[in-house]
Design a protein around this motif. Sequence first.
Motif, PDB file in Angstrom:
ATOM      1  N   VAL A 231       0.845  -1.203   0.000  1.00 35.86           N
ATOM      2  CA  VAL A 231       0.000   0.000   0.000  1.00 35.86           C
ATOM      3  C   VAL A 231       0.872   1.242   0.000  1.00 35.86           C
ATOM      4  O   VAL A 231       0.679   2.183  -0.779  1.00 35.86           O
ATOM      5  CB  VAL A 231      -0.943   0.020   1.230  1.00 35.86           C
ATOM      6  CG1 VAL A 231      -1.685   1.360   1.314  1.00 35.86           C
ATOM      7  CG2 VAL A 231      -1.943  -1.130   1.168  1.00 35.86           C
ATOM      8  N   ASN A 232       1.874   1.234   0.866  1.00 38.63           N
ATOM      9  CA  ASN A 232       2.712   2.423   1.012  1.00 38.63           C
ATOM     10  C   ASN A 232       3.639   2.654  -0.178  1.00 38.63           C
ATOM     11  O   ASN A 232       4.084   3.779  -0.408  1.00 38.63           O
ATOM     12  CB  ASN A 232       3.537   2.344   2.298  1.00 38.63           C
ATOM     13  CG  ASN A 232       3.948   3.710   2.784  1.00 38.63           C
ATOM     14  OD1 ASN A 232       3.180   4.664   2.677  1.00 38.63           O
ATOM     15  ND2 ASN A 232       5.162   3.823   3.293  1.00 38.63           N
TER      16      ASN A 232
ATOM     17  N   GLN B 286      -3.798   9.527   9.407  1.00 37.78           N
ATOM     18  CA  GLN B 286      -3.309   8.272   9.977  1.00 37.78           C
ATOM     19  C   GLN B 286      -4.155   7.114   9.475  1.00 37.78           C
ATOM     20  O   GLN B 286      -5.322   6.990   9.825  1.00 37.78           O
ATOM     21  CB  GLN B 286      -3.364   8.358  11.508  1.00 37.78           C
ATOM     22  CG  GLN B 286      -2.941   7.098  12.230  1.00 37.78           C
ATOM     23  CD  GLN B 286      -2.853   7.320  13.730  1.00 37.78           C
ATOM     24  OE1 GLN B 286      -2.310   8.319  14.204  1.00 37.78           O
ATOM     25  NE2 GLN B 286      -3.391   6.383  14.493  1.00 37.78           N
ATOM     26  N   VAL B 287      -3.562   6.270   8.634  1.00 35.94           N
ATOM     27  CA  VAL B 287      -4.255   5.077   8.151  1.00 35.94           C
ATOM     28  C   VAL B 287      -3.841   3.906   9.035  1.00 35.94           C
ATOM     29  O   VAL B 287      -2.672   3.531   9.091  1.00 35.94           O
ATOM     30  CB  VAL B 287      -3.913   4.781   6.679  1.00 35.94           C
ATOM     31  CG1 VAL B 287      -4.539   3.453   6.249  1.00 35.94           C
ATOM     32  CG2 VAL B 287      -4.419   5.908   5.778  1.00 35.94           C
TER      33      VAL B 287
ATOM     34  N   ILE C  11       1.387   5.144  -1.998  1.00 37.32           N
ATOM     35  CA  ILE C  11       1.076   6.465  -1.429  1.00 37.32           C
ATOM     36  C   ILE C  11       2.287   7.153  -0.803  1.00 37.32           C
ATOM     37  O   ILE C  11       2.282   8.366  -0.605  1.00 37.32           O
ATOM     38  CB  ILE C  11      -0.076   6.378  -0.413  1.00 37.32           C
ATOM     39  CG1 ILE C  11       0.335   5.610   0.849  1.00 37.32           C
ATOM     40  CG2 ILE C  11      -1.300   5.736  -1.046  1.00 37.32           C
ATOM     41  CD1 ILE C  11      -0.739   5.628   1.933  1.00 37.32           C
ATOM     42  N   ASN C  12       3.333   6.382  -0.445  1.00 36.17           N
ATOM     43  CA  ASN C  12       4.600   6.949   0.048  1.00 36.17           C
ATOM     44  C   ASN C  12       4.442   7.839   1.274  1.00 36.17           C
ATOM     45  O   ASN C  12       4.886   8.984   1.301  1.00 36.17           O
ATOM     46  CB  ASN C  12       5.302   7.729  -1.072  1.00 36.17           C
ATOM     47  CG  ASN C  12       5.724   6.844  -2.210  1.00 36.17           C
ATOM     48  OD1 ASN C  12       6.338   5.792  -2.001  1.00 36.17           O
ATOM     49  ND2 ASN C  12       5.389   7.244  -3.439  1.00 36.17           N
ATOM     50  N   TRP C  13       3.793   7.299   2.310  1.00 36.23           N
ATOM     51  CA  TRP C  13       3.703   7.989   3.591  1.00 36.23           C
ATOM     52  C   TRP C  13       4.762   7.416   4.537  1.00 36.23           C
ATOM     53  O   TRP C  13       5.602   6.601   4.132  1.00 36.23           O
ATOM     54  CB  TRP C  13       2.315   7.801   4.197  1.00 36.23           C
ATOM     55  CG  TRP C  13       1.240   8.576   3.493  1.00 36.23           C
ATOM     56  CD1 TRP C  13       1.324   9.242   2.291  1.00 36.23           C
ATOM     57  CD2 TRP C  13      -0.105   8.747   3.946  1.00 36.23           C
ATOM     58  NE1 TRP C  13       0.131   9.816   1.970  1.00 36.23           N
ATOM     59  CE2 TRP C  13      -0.772   9.535   2.961  1.00 36.23           C
ATOM     60  CE3 TRP C  13      -0.804   8.326   5.068  1.00 36.23           C
ATOM     61  CZ2 TRP C  13      -2.108   9.906   3.096  1.00 36.23           C
ATOM     62  CZ3 TRP C  13      -2.144   8.682   5.200  1.00 36.23           C
ATOM     63  CH2 TRP C  13      -2.785   9.474   4.216  1.00 36.23           C
ATOM     64  N   LYS C  14       4.716   7.832   5.790  1.00 38.62           N
ATOM     65  CA  LYS C  14       5.618   7.295   6.806  1.00 38.62           C
ATOM     66  C   LYS C  14       4.994   6.036   7.392  1.00 38.62           C
ATOM     67  O   LYS C  14       3.846   6.061   7.848  1.00 38.62           O
ATOM     68  CB  LYS C  14       5.853   8.325   7.915  1.00 38.62           C
ATOM     69  CG  LYS C  14       6.808   7.858   9.001  1.00 38.62           C
ATOM     70  CD  LYS C  14       7.022   8.960  10.039  1.00 38.62           C
ATOM     71  CE  LYS C  14       7.996   8.505  11.114  1.00 38.62           C
ATOM     72  NZ  LYS C  14       8.205   9.572  12.141  1.00 38.62           N
ATOM     73  N   TYR C  15       5.746   4.930   7.399  1.00 42.46           N
ATOM     74  CA  TYR C  15       5.230   3.658   7.906  1.00 42.46           C
ATOM     75  C   TYR C  15       5.774   3.400   9.305  1.00 42.46           C
ATOM     76  O   TYR C  15       6.977   3.238   9.499  1.00 42.46           O
ATOM     77  CB  TYR C  15       5.620   2.528   6.962  1.00 42.46           C
ATOM     78  CG  TYR C  15       5.153   1.146   7.392  1.00 42.46           C
ATOM     79  CD1 TYR C  15       4.051   0.965   8.219  1.00 42.46           C
ATOM     80  CD2 TYR C  15       5.817   0.002   6.936  1.00 42.46           C
ATOM     81  CE1 TYR C  15       3.618  -0.294   8.604  1.00 42.46           C
ATOM     82  CE2 TYR C  15       5.385  -1.276   7.305  1.00 42.46           C
ATOM     83  CZ  TYR C  15       4.289  -1.405   8.142  1.00 42.46           C
ATOM     84  OH  TYR C  15       3.865  -2.665   8.511  1.00 42.46           O
ATOM     85  N   LEU C  16       4.858   3.360  10.290  1.00 43.19           N
ATOM     86  CA  LEU C  16       5.213   2.998  11.658  1.00 43.19           C
ATOM     87  C   LEU C  16       4.884   1.521  11.829  1.00 43.19           C
ATOM     88  O   LEU C  16       3.762   1.137  12.174  1.00 43.19           O
ATOM     89  CB  LEU C  16       4.425   3.853  12.648  1.00 43.19           C
ATOM     90  CG  LEU C  16       4.551   5.369  12.473  1.00 43.19           C
ATOM     91  CD1 LEU C  16       3.715   6.108  13.507  1.00 43.19           C
ATOM     92  CD2 LEU C  16       6.011   5.800  12.559  1.00 43.19           C
ATOM     93  N   LYS C  17       5.879   0.682  11.559  1.00 40.78           N
ATOM     94  CA  LYS C  17       5.653  -0.754  11.451  1.00 40.78           C
ATOM     95  C   LYS C  17       5.116  -1.375  12.727  1.00 40.78           C
ATOM     96  O   LYS C  17       4.203  -2.216  12.679  1.00 40.78           O
ATOM     97  CB  LYS C  17       6.963  -1.446  11.049  1.00 40.78           C
ATOM     98  CG  LYS C  17       6.820  -2.932  10.791  1.00 40.78           C
ATOM     99  CD  LYS C  17       8.130  -3.512  10.272  1.00 40.78           C
ATOM    100  CE  LYS C  17       7.996  -5.005   9.998  1.00 40.78           C
ATOM    101  NZ  LYS C  17       9.269  -5.581   9.469  1.00 40.78           N
ATOM    102  N   SER C  18       5.616  -0.976  13.881  1.00 37.82           N
ATOM    103  CA  SER C  18       5.201  -1.596  15.137  1.00 37.82           C
ATOM    104  C   SER C  18       3.734  -1.329  15.454  1.00 37.82           C
ATOM    105  O   SER C  18       3.089  -2.093  16.178  1.00 37.82           O
ATOM    106  CB  SER C  18       6.068  -1.093  16.294  1.00 37.82           C
ATOM    107  OG  SER C  18       5.912   0.309  16.464  1.00 37.82           O
ATOM    108  N   ARG C  19       3.188  -0.251  14.890  1.00 38.33           N
ATOM    109  CA  ARG C  19       1.788   0.107  15.152  1.00 38.33           C
ATOM    110  C   ARG C  19       0.881  -0.157  13.954  1.00 38.33           C
ATOM    111  O   ARG C  19      -0.320   0.067  14.024  1.00 38.33           O
ATOM    112  CB  ARG C  19       1.703   1.592  15.540  1.00 38.33           C
ATOM    113  CG  ARG C  19       2.391   1.915  16.855  1.00 38.33           C
ATOM    114  CD  ARG C  19       2.571   3.406  17.040  1.00 38.33           C
ATOM    115  NE  ARG C  19       1.327   4.129  16.804  1.00 38.33           N
ATOM    116  CZ  ARG C  19       1.268   5.449  16.608  1.00 38.33           C
ATOM    117  NH1 ARG C  19       2.389   6.155  16.601  1.00 38.33           N
ATOM    118  NH2 ARG C  19       0.109   6.041  16.407  1.00 38.33           N
ATOM    119  N   ARG C  20       1.456  -0.627  12.849  1.00 34.64           N
ATOM    120  CA  ARG C  20       0.696  -0.840  11.602  1.00 34.64           C
ATOM    121  C   ARG C  20      -0.056   0.429  11.207  1.00 34.64           C
ATOM    122  O   ARG C  20      -1.266   0.423  10.969  1.00 34.64           O
ATOM    123  CB  ARG C  20      -0.275  -2.002  11.752  1.00 34.64           C
ATOM    124  CG  ARG C  20       0.436  -3.353  11.816  1.00 34.64           C
ATOM    125  CD  ARG C  20      -0.555  -4.479  11.825  1.00 34.64           C
ATOM    126  NE  ARG C  20       0.132  -5.764  11.773  1.00 34.64           N
ATOM    127  CZ  ARG C  20      -0.280  -6.859  12.399  1.00 34.64           C
ATOM    128  NH1 ARG C  20      -1.380  -6.832  13.126  1.00 34.64           N
ATOM    129  NH2 ARG C  20       0.387  -7.987  12.295  1.00 34.64           N
TER     130      ARG C  20
END
Length: 212
Positions: free
Chosen positions: A16-17, A41-42, A20-29
């Motif tokens: 997905v990212n 915030q998605v 759209i190229n946003w910031k991915y906070l992996k630990s919080r999905r």
Amino acid sequence: MSVSVTEYIDSFIVDVNNTINWKYLKSRRVLKKEINDIVFQVDFYSSKFNSTGSRIEIKSECRVWCRKYDKSLTVKSGIADIAFMEDKGCWWDIRDADNRNTVLHSLLQEINAKVIRFTMKMENDFKSGLLNLICDYGFSAYSNSMQYIDETFGREEVLAAANEYMKNMSVSEQKMIGRFMNGENDLVNERNLRYMIDYHLIDTKDQILAGD
């Protein structure tokens, strides 16, 4: 080697990212994008019944909030909620490749239609883009869009927004206002309704009668 549910869902979010190229906070999905003091915030959620090889279901939504009201997404900071793929049910099956690609394609279409068009507009004209976003999604009792419009864009804009809210106000909201005006309900979480009453943005006469 089989891929875990966590790894599988993470790879889906990465796909997905990649678009759209946003910031991915992996630990919080979470995928995030900030424009001025507004945060998009998605969030992605995994079903508690998911199991490698038998079931992998997810859901997602976009929440819009303001950093000046709180340091994270809370009842106080929330500006708008944007639902995705409501016609597909609560959970989306991405267990096999075909389903995964179908969900990915549909979700990206909805993100583009419901979110990206507003972020792009806001980056070119912040006021116009944000007001368009709020008019589409922000007039729920539980968001804080009225206060944000008032403090950021002025009384003329918030009066127009309150008038629009009044046109679409449900009977239950009218009764809620009536109970509040009669001292029976303190509207703890209904931030838009409370703000419109406290700052005299609406004529509460009819709502008082509705609460009787």
